[in-house]
Design a protein around this motif. Structure first.
Motif, PDB file in Angstrom:
ATOM      1  N   HIS A 295       0.931  -1.280   0.164  1.00 49.94           N
ATOM      2  CA  HIS A 295       0.000  -0.016   0.003  1.00 49.94           C
ATOM      3  C   HIS A 295       0.966   1.262  -0.116  1.00 49.94           C
ATOM      4  CE1 HIS A 295      -3.723   2.448   0.766  1.00 49.94           C
ATOM      5  NE2 HIS A 295      -2.799   3.106   1.735  1.00 49.94           N
TER       6      HIS A 295
ATOM      7  N   ALA B 264       2.508   1.961  -3.435  1.00 50.17           N
ATOM      8  CA  ALA B 264       1.561   2.542  -4.417  1.00 50.17           C
ATOM      9  C   ALA B 264       1.119   3.912  -3.839  1.00 50.17           C
ATOM     10  CB  ALA B 264      -0.020   1.814  -4.060  1.00 50.17           C
ATOM     11  N   ALA B 265       0.919   4.264  -2.530  1.00 50.21           N
ATOM     12  CA  ALA B 265       0.841   5.680  -1.889  1.00 50.21           C
ATOM     13  C   ALA B 265       2.074   6.801  -2.527  1.00 50.21           C
ATOM     14  CB  ALA B 265       0.553   5.616  -0.651  1.00 50.21           C
TER      15      ALA B 265
ATOM     16  N   LEU C 120       3.851   6.240  -5.161  1.00 48.64           N
ATOM     17  CA  LEU C 120       3.932   6.647  -6.715  1.00 48.64           C
ATOM     18  C   LEU C 120       2.881   7.405  -6.893  1.00 48.64           C
ATOM     19  CD1 LEU C 120       4.374   2.703  -8.275  1.00 48.64           C
ATOM     20  CD2 LEU C 120       5.951   4.903  -8.260  1.00 48.64           C
ATOM     21  N   ASP C 121       1.542   7.572  -6.031  1.00 47.31           N
ATOM     22  CA  ASP C 121       0.540   8.373  -6.326  1.00 47.31           C
ATOM     23  C   ASP C 121       0.734   9.657  -6.054  1.00 47.31           C
ATOM     24  OD1 ASP C 121      -1.180   6.234  -7.177  1.00 47.31           O
ATOM     25  OD2 ASP C 121      -2.090   5.948  -5.145  1.00 47.31           O
ATOM     26  N   GLY C 122       1.747   9.915  -4.974  1.00 44.49           N
ATOM     27  CA  GLY C 122       2.413  11.224  -4.618  1.00 44.49           C
ATOM     28  C   GLY C 122       3.181  12.106  -5.665  1.00 44.49           C
TER      29      GLY C 122
ATOM     30  N   GLU D 187       3.007  14.266 -12.423  1.00 48.55           N
ATOM     31  CA  GLU D 187       2.736  13.436 -13.614  1.00 48.55           C
ATOM     32  C   GLU D 187       3.937  12.453 -13.906  1.00 48.55           C
ATOM     33  OE1 GLU D 187       0.073  13.272 -15.706  1.00 48.55           O
ATOM     34  OE2 GLU D 187      -0.899  15.148 -14.292  1.00 48.55           O
TER      35      GLU D 187
ATOM     36  N   LYS E 263       2.759   1.907 -11.343  1.00 51.45           N
ATOM     37  CA  LYS E 263       1.679   2.541 -10.915  1.00 51.45           C
ATOM     38  C   LYS E 263       0.502   1.646 -10.883  1.00 51.45           C
ATOM     39  CE  LYS E 263      -0.852   6.530  -9.754  1.00 51.45           C
ATOM     40  NZ  LYS E 263      -1.067   8.160 -10.215  1.00 51.45           N
ATOM     41  N   SER E 264       0.166   1.516 -12.334  1.00 55.41           N
ATOM     42  CA  SER E 264      -1.049   0.667 -12.889  1.00 55.41           C
ATOM     43  C   SER E 264      -0.891  -0.681 -12.359  1.00 55.41           C
ATOM     44  CB  SER E 264      -0.977   0.780 -14.180  1.00 55.41           C
ATOM     45  OG  SER E 264      -2.291  -0.115 -14.465  1.00 55.41           O
TER      46      SER E 264
ATOM     47  N   HIS F 114      -1.643  -1.090  -8.436  1.00 48.00           N
ATOM     48  CA  HIS F 114      -3.046  -0.725  -8.361  1.00 48.00           C
ATOM     49  C   HIS F 114      -3.819  -1.931  -8.514  1.00 48.00           C
ATOM     50  CE1 HIS F 114      -3.291   3.344  -6.526  1.00 48.00           C
ATOM     51  NE2 HIS F 114      -2.339   3.843  -7.538  1.00 48.00           N
TER      52      HIS F 114
END
Length: 575
Positions: A269, A272-273, A275-277, A280, A289-290, A293
Motif C-alpha cells: 500500500h 502505491a501511495a 507513486l501516487d504522490g 505526472e 503504478k498501474s 493498483h
C-alpha cells in the motif's frame, strides 16, 4: 386216391384284399415221422382228414413250430441231423403282421416266410424272410399270423390280454376309446403342470424368507445410483479437511482477518501511495503504478474468496461419521449380493419382482389345481361312458355267442364276458375295468377261463362260436381247429361244418376232422396217411374226395350207398 401234392409255393389263388392273410405253403423236413412233405394252400376252408393216428397232429405241431412254438431236439426225425419247417404267408399291406415285421427291420413285400430249424445238437435257429431272429420274435409274429385252436395253444381268443380289444371292436366303441384317450392325456398333462408349478412354488417358499429379509434390508437402505461414488469423494474431502483449514487460517492471518487490505499488506500500500504522490509520471513509472493498483484489487478479490471458502468449511463435526456409515453400509450390502454398489438398485427391483411372483405363483398353482381336478372329472366321466358301452356290448356278445352255442348243441354251456371293475387309481387310457371271457360248461357250474374249463373238441367249438360272432371285428388270420368235432356227429357236426365254412369267408380256416359233414364243407381237402415209419399227404381231387368222405361215413367197408351219400354231402356242402 389222388395226386401227391408238391406244388410250388405261391401257386394258390390268394385274395388281394389289403388286409388279407393266407398261408400259401408249408414245407416240413425231418420232423418226427415226416421225412419230407410240401403243401400248397389257398384261401377259404381247407380240410385235413385221415384215420386216427395218421399223423395229422404232427402236421399241426410242425405248423406251430414254424410260427414260434417252443420245442426241443426230440422232434427231429430219427437219423436226421436237423428238422426244418417253413411256412409262407401272403399278407396284405395293411395287415398288422406287416407293420410288426417292419418295426423289426424286416420288409415283407407282400409275403412273410417263417422258418424254424431244430438241430439235434441243440443249436437250431429261427428266421423271418431269411433274416435270423429270436424264437420269441418269431412267436410274436406267429401270434399275428396263425391261431391253432386245440388243447395246447394259447393264441388269439385264448389270450386274455386281447379280450378287451375284441369286446371294444364288437361294441364299435372306437369313438369312446379315442375320447377316453384324449381325456386321459389332458388329465395327465394338467396333473403334470400342477405338480411342476407346485414344486416350483415350494422351492420359492423355501427361499421366500431369505428373499423378504434381503428385500427389507434394501428397502431400508434405499440405494441411489452413483451415491457410493459421491460419498467416497465426500469422505476423501472430509478426511483432508483439517489440513485444508490450517492452510486457510494461515492465509487469513497473513491477509489480516477482519482488517482492510492496506492493513494486511502495508508495504504494498505504501509503495502505491508513494507513486501516487509523484507529479505526472510516465513511462515505466506509469506502468509500475498501474500494476500496483491492479495487485491491490486482486488481493481484495482473494481476500473475499478466502472468506467464502472459510464459510464453506464450517463443517459438522459428525458429518464424516455419517458419510462413512452410509458408504460402508452400501459397500457391505453390495458384497452380500455379489454386485457393485451401483447395481443394488437393480437387485432391489429383482427382489421385489420375485416377491410379487411368489404371490402370483400361489394363485397360478390354485388355478392349475382346479384345472387338474376338472380334467380328472372329465376323464372319469369318459371312463364311465366307455364302461356303460362295454356292459351293453358284453350283454349283446354273450347273447350272440349263446345262440351259436345252442346251434352247436351246447345249450347248457354259458359264455360270459366278465367285466372286473378296477380301483380308481388303476384307471387309465383303456378304461376302468378288466375284460375276460369265461365259460361254464353246464348249468350251475362256476364261470372260469376258457382254456381251464373246456378241453379238446369242446374248447374248439367254444372258440368257433366266438370266432363266428367276432369275425367282423377281428383281423384276418389263418385259423386251425384241431379235432373240433371230437365226440359229436350228425346235426352237430353239420352245424360245425357250416360255421367253419361261414368263418372262412373272412379268414383262412383249417380243420382237422373225422366227420364227413365237416369235410364236405371244405373248399379243398388233404388226406394224411401213415405207414410204419413215415407220414405222407395227398390233396384229393373230386373223385378221391368222394371215396374219402364215404370212408369217413362207413369205415373201411365202402359201399355204393356210402359213395352216393358222400356225393350228396359234397353237393350240399358246396352250395
Amino acid at each position: 386216391m389222388g395226386r401227391r401234392f408238391r406244388g410250388p409255393p405261391g401257386s394258390s389263388d390268394c385274395s388281394d384284399r389289403a388286409g388279407h392273410l393266407v398261408l400259401i405253403s408249408l414245407s416240413v423236413r425231418n420232423v418226427v415221422l415226416i421225412e419230407a412233405l410240401d403243401f400248397s394252400f389257398g384261401p377259404g376252408f381247407c380240410v385235413l382228414s385221415g384215420e386216427t393216428g395218421a399223423g395229422k397232429s404232427v402236421l399241426m405241431e410242425a405248423l406251430a413250430l414254424a410260427t414260434g412254438r417252443r420245442a426241443d431236439a426230440s422232434l427231429v426225425r430219427v437219423g436226421a441231423a436237423e428238422g426244418v419247417v417253413t411256412a409262407s404267408f401272403k399278407v396284405g399291406a395293411d395287415h398288422p403282421a406287416v407293420a410288426f415285421a417292419s418295426e423289426h427291420g424286416i420288409q415283407s413285400d407282400g409275403a412273410l416266410l417263417c422258418r424254424r430249424v431244430l438241430a439235434r445238437n441243440g443249436r437250431g435257429g429261427a428266421f423271418i424272410n431269411d433274416v435270423p431272429v429270436t424264437v420269441r420274435l418269431l412267436e410274436q409274429l406267429g401270434h399275428r399270423l396263425l391261431q391253432i385252436h386245440g388243447q395246447h395253444d394259447r393264441r388269439g381268443l385264448l389270450d386274455a390280454t386281447r379280450h378287451q380289444g375284441f369286446l371294444d371292436a364288437f361294441g364299435s366303441l372306437s369313438r369312446e376309446l379315442r375320447n377316453l384317450g384324449k381325456r386321459h392325456r389332458a388329465w395327465r398333462e394338467a396333473e403334470a403342470a400342477h405338480r411342476e408349478a407346485a414344486e416350483g412354488l415350494e422351492s420359492a417358499r423355501a427361499a421366500e424368507e431369505e428373499v423378504r429379509v434381503r428385500l427389507a434390508e434394501l428397502e431400508a437402505l434405499a440405494p441411489v445410483p452413483g451415491e457410493a461414488e459421491q460419498l467416497a469423494e465426500r469422505r476423501s474431502f472430509l478426511v483432508q479437511s483439517g489440513r485444508v483449514l490450517a492452510v486457510i487460517e494461515q492465509l487469513a492471518a497473513i491477509m489480516g482477518e477482519g482488517a482492510s487490505a492496506a492493513t494486511a499488506t502495508p508495504s504494498l500500500h505504501d509503495a502505491a501511495a508513494a507513486l501516487d504522490g509523484l507529479p505526472e509520471v510516465s513511462g515505466p513509472f506509469a506502468e509500475l503504478k498501474s500494476t500496483l493498483h491492479r495487485a491491490l484489487v486482486e488481493l481484495g478479490e482473494a481476500r473475499n474468496l478466502l472468506d467464502a471458502v472459510r464459510a464453506d468449511l464450517e463443517l459438522d463435526p459428525n458429518e464424516l461419521e455419517h458419510v462413512e456409515s452410509r458408504l460402508f453400509a452400501l459397500r457391505s450390502a453390495a458384497r452380500r449380493h455379489g454386485v457393485t454398489p451401483d447395481e443394488l438398485g437393480t437387485v432391489h427391483e429383482e427382489l421385489r419382482d420375485h416377491a410379487a411372483k411368489t404371490d402370483d405363483d400361489e394363485h397360478r398353482v390354485k388355478e392349475l389345481e382346479e384345472a387338474a381336478g376338472a380334467a380328472r372329472q372329465a376323464f372319469e366321466a369318459a371312463v364311465e361312458v366307455l364302461g356303460a358301452g362295454r356292459r351293453k356290448a358284453a350283454a349283446f356278445l354273450d347273447e350272440r355267442i349263446g345262440d351259436e352255442l345252442e346251434a352247436l348243441r351246447m345249450a347248457r354251456a354259458r359264455f360270459v364276458t366278465e367285466l372286473e371293475e378296477l380301483p380308481r387309481d388303476k384307471w387309465g387310457p383303456h378304461g376302468g375295468e378288466r375284460v375276460r371271457f369265461g365259460v361254464a360248461t353246464m348249468q350251475g357250474a362256476a364261470i372260469g377261463p376258457l382254456e381251464r374249463i373246456a378241453s379238446g373238441g369242446e374248447l374248439s367249438r367254444f372258440l368257433l362260436a366266438v370266432h363266428i360272432v367276432l369275425a367282423r371285428v377281428t383281423e384276418p388270420a389263418t385259423l386251425v381247429f384241431d379235432e373240433i368235432d371230437a365226440g359229436v356227429g350228425g346235426a352237430v357236426a353239420d352245424a360245425v361244418g357250416a360255421r367253419l365254412a361261414r368263418l372262412a369267408r373272412r379268414h383262412q380256416v383249417f380243420a382237422v376232422t373225422h366227420q364227413p359233414q365237416v369235410a364236405a364243407r371244405g373248399r379243398r381237402q388233404w388226406l394224411i396217411l401213415r405207414s410204419e415209419d413215415a407220414v405222407s399227404a395227398s390233396e384229393l381231387d373230386e373223385a378221391a374226395r368222394v371215396e374219402e368222405i364215404a370212408r369217413m361215413m362207413s369205415g373201411s367197408g365202402l359201399t355204393d350207398e356210402a359213395r352216393a351219400a358222400a356225393k350228396r354231402l359234397l353237393q350240399e356242402g358246396g352250395k
